[in-house]
Design an enzyme around this catalytic site. Structure first.
Site, mmCIF file in Angstrom:
data_model
loop_
_atom_site.group_PDB
_atom_site.id
_atom_site.type_symbol
_atom_site.label_atom_id
_atom_site.label_comp_id
_atom_site.label_asym_id
_atom_site.label_seq_id
_atom_site.Cartn_x
_atom_site.Cartn_y
_atom_site.Cartn_z
ATOM 1 N N GLU A 214 -3.034 -4.562 -2.952
ATOM 2 C CA GLU A 214 -3.605 -5.573 -4.014
ATOM 3 C C GLU A 214 -3.487 -4.533 -5.628
ATOM 4 O O GLU A 214 -3.260 -5.335 -6.468
ATOM 5 C CB GLU A 214 -5.107 -5.697 -3.677
ATOM 6 C CG GLU A 214 -5.292 -6.643 -2.420
ATOM 7 C CD GLU A 214 -5.434 -5.703 -1.142
ATOM 8 O OE1 GLU A 214 -4.886 -4.686 -1.347
ATOM 9 O OE2 GLU A 214 -6.214 -6.083 -0.285
ATOM 10 N N CYS B 236 -10.287 -4.681 0.198
ATOM 11 C CA CYS B 236 -11.323 -3.745 0.531
ATOM 12 C C CYS B 236 -12.435 -3.761 -0.779
ATOM 13 O O CYS B 236 -12.038 -4.588 -1.883
ATOM 14 C CB CYS B 236 -10.957 -2.292 0.535
ATOM 15 S SG CYS B 236 -10.121 -1.400 -1.156
ATOM 16 N N GLU C 235 0.598 5.247 0.718
ATOM 17 C CA GLU C 235 -0.436 6.295 1.154
ATOM 18 C C GLU C 235 -0.077 7.635 0.640
ATOM 19 O O GLU C 235 1.046 8.062 -0.102
ATOM 20 C CB GLU C 235 -0.472 6.180 2.637
ATOM 21 C CG GLU C 235 -0.968 4.947 3.066
ATOM 22 C CD GLU C 235 -1.077 4.747 4.628
ATOM 23 O OE1 GLU C 235 -0.564 5.739 5.431
ATOM 24 O OE2 GLU C 235 -1.966 3.767 4.920
ATOM 25 N N CYS D 93 -4.252 0.705 -2.388
ATOM 26 C CA CYS D 93 -4.149 -0.613 -1.461
ATOM 27 C C CYS D 93 -2.930 -1.273 -2.098
ATOM 28 O O CYS D 93 -2.722 -1.345 -3.513
ATOM 29 C CB CYS D 93 -5.373 -1.409 -1.392
ATOM 30 S SG CYS D 93 -6.593 -0.663 -0.685
ATOM 31 N N ASN E 220 0.994 -1.206 0.070
ATOM 32 C CA ASN E 220 -0.051 -0.075 -0.048
ATOM 33 C C ASN E 220 0.938 1.391 0.090
ATOM 34 O O ASN E 220 1.950 1.303 0.746
ATOM 35 C CB ASN E 220 -1.000 0.008 1.108
ATOM 36 C CG ASN E 220 -0.287 -0.478 2.458
ATOM 37 O OD1 ASN E 220 0.713 -0.935 2.519
ATOM 38 N ND2 ASN E 220 -1.092 0.364 3.560
ATOM 39 N N CYS F 40 -10.849 -2.757 -4.379
ATOM 40 C CA CYS F 40 -9.996 -3.765 -4.931
ATOM 41 C C CYS F 40 -10.764 -4.811 -5.389
ATOM 42 O O CYS F 40 -10.129 -5.403 -6.516
ATOM 43 C CB CYS F 40 -8.963 -4.262 -3.644
ATOM 44 S SG CYS F 40 -7.581 -2.906 -3.398
HETATM 45 N N1 THU Z 1 -5.295 -1.306 2.539
HETATM 46 C C1 THU Z 1 -4.632 -2.259 1.589
HETATM 47 O O1 THU Z 1 -3.560 -1.996 1.182
HETATM 48 N N2 THU Z 1 -5.412 -3.337 1.208
HETATM 49 C C2 THU Z 1 -6.589 -3.475 1.634
HETATM 50 O O2 THU Z 1 -7.226 -4.589 1.234
HETATM 51 C C3 THU Z 1 -7.323 -2.634 2.696
HETATM 52 C C4 THU Z 1 -6.531 -1.291 3.096
HETATM 53 C C5 THU Z 1 -4.547 -0.306 3.133
HETATM 54 C C6 THU Z 1 -4.963 1.030 2.537
HETATM 55 C C7 THU Z 1 -4.173 1.928 3.587
HETATM 56 O O3 THU Z 1 -2.941 2.524 3.338
HETATM 57 C C8 THU Z 1 -4.203 1.152 4.817
HETATM 58 O O4 THU Z 1 -4.361 -0.229 4.559
HETATM 59 C C9 THU Z 1 -5.283 1.570 5.762
HETATM 60 O O5 THU Z 1 -6.555 1.695 5.354
#
Ligand code: THU
Length: 276
Positions: free
Chosen positions: A55, A86, A44, A53, A42, A89
Site C-alpha cells: 500500500e 496494516c 522486503e 508494504c 511489498n 499503512c
Molecule cells: N504486507 C503488506 O504489503 N501490506 C499489508 O497491509 C500487511 C503486510 C506485507 C509486508 C511483508 O512483506 C509481508 O506482507 C508480511 O508481513
C-alpha cells in the site's frame, strides 16, 4: 472504476512483490481522481524491519508522480479473510489519501470493502498537532504546488491524407496539410499570416511505448537517448514541428512540411524564435 477492475490491477501488481522472507506477496492499486491507476507491491529486506508494504509503495509512487487526490485503494493477497492494510499503512494513507474506499480481496474472490475512517477511527493527523507550523490552508496550497499531473485541451487537429504514422512519406517536407483551429479560438490567430514559419505543438495520439536509449533511424542508426533525438515514441507523446505557413483562412491553416497523421490533436501554435 469497478472494484473488480482495481482488484485485478492489484492482483497483477502482487506478482511483482519482493517477498522472499515472508513468502506473502501483496499487491495494491490506487485509483486517483484523474482516473489513473498506480500500483505497488511489498518489498522486503534482510533487515526485516526495513520492509515496506504494498500500500505504501503504491501511495509513495503515486505522490511522487504528482497525484494528490485518491478515491479508492485495492489490496490483494492470498489470505482468508482478505488482507486489511496494516496500522502503519492506515496512518500514512490517512494523511496523503484521506478517507478513501479500501477494497480488500483474496485469490478466492472474497471481497471486503470499508472506508479508511472505519479502519482507522480517531485518526492522528497534522490538524491534531498544536504546534504544526503550517496552517491547513498552507498544507492545501502545498498540495497544489506539488501537483504535476497535467491534462491538455487540444486547440485543434491536423487534417491530412494519411491515417497511419507508417503511411507518412519520407519526403514529408514537401507535404501540404492543414491545421483546423477550434472556431472559438480564432482570435488567437490574429496576425499569424505575417509569419513564414510556425511551430505546431501536437500530441501523437497513436504513439505507444518508448525506449530511453536506442538506435535512432533519424540519426544514422546510432544510439541516442530519447531526449537527444526527435523519436516519436517518448515518455510524453508530444511533437514539435517547424513548418512553412502557406495560408491562413479563417480558422484553417495550410502548412507545408508537417509529418502528422489525420486527426492528430494540436496543443498549441507558436511562432519560430529567430536564431541568434
Ligand atoms: N504486507 C503488506 O504489503 N501490506 C499489508 O497491509 C500487511 C503486510 C506485507 C509486508 C511483508 O512483506 C509481508 O506482507 C508480511 O508481513
Amino acid at each position: 472504476m469497478k472494484a473488480e477492475t482495481l482488484l485485478a490491477a492489484a492482483c497483477a501488481s502482487r506478482l511483482r512483490a519482493y517477498a522472499p522472507y515472508s513468502g506473502f506477496p501483496v499487491g495494491a492499486a490506487l485509483y486517483t481522481s484523474e482516473g489513473a491507476v498506480i500500483t505497488g507491491s511489498n518489498t522486503e529486506n534482510a533487515s526485516y524491519g526495513m520492509t515496506v508494504c504494498a500500500e505504501r509503495i503504491a501511495l509513495f509512487t503515486a505522490v511522487h508522480a504528482g497525484y494528490r487526490d485518491f478515491k479508492k485503494l485495492a489490496v490483494v493477497a492470498e489470505s482468508t479473510p482478505p488482507p486489511a492494510p496494516c496500522g502503519s499503512c492506515r496512518q500514512v494513507l490517512w494523511e496523503l489519501a484521506g478517507d478513501l474506499e479500501v477494497i480488500m480481496g483474496n485469490l478466492n474472490g472474497d471481497v471486503k470493502i470499508s472506508n479508511l475512517s472505519a479502519l482507522l477511527p480517531q485518526p492522528f493527523g497534522s490538524d491534531s498537532w498544536h504546534n504544526n507550523p503550517f496552517s491547513k490552508e498552507e498544507m492545501e496550497n502545498n498540495k497544489e504546488n506539488w501537483r504535476i499531473a497535467v491534462s491538455f485541451h487540444p486547440v485543434g487537429y491536423v487534417i491530412s491524407d494519411y491515417e497511419k504514422p507508417q503511411e507518412i512519406p519520407s519526403n514529408y517536407k514537401e507535404l501540404v496539410s492543414q491545421v483546423f483551429i477550434e472556431p472559438d479560438l480564432k482570435d488567437g490567430l490574429h496576425r499569424l499570416e505575417e509569419e513564414r514559419e510556425i511551430n505546431v505543438i501536437s500530441y501523437l495520439h497513436q504513439a505507444r511505448g518508448y525506449t530511453l536509449k536506442d538506435r535512432r533511424s533519424g540519426r544514422g542508426n546510432e544510439i541516442f537517448g530519447v531526449f537527444a533525438c526527435r523519436a516519436p515514441l517518448r515518455p510524453n507523446s508530444i511533437a514539435q514541428s517547424t513548418v512553412e505557413l502557406l495560408d491562413v483562412n479563417n480558422n484553417i491553416l495550410t502548412v507545408r512540411g508537417l509529418d502528422l497523421i489525420n486527426g492528430t490533436p494540436v496543443l498549441d501554435i507558436k511562432t519560430v524564435m529567430p536564431r541568434l
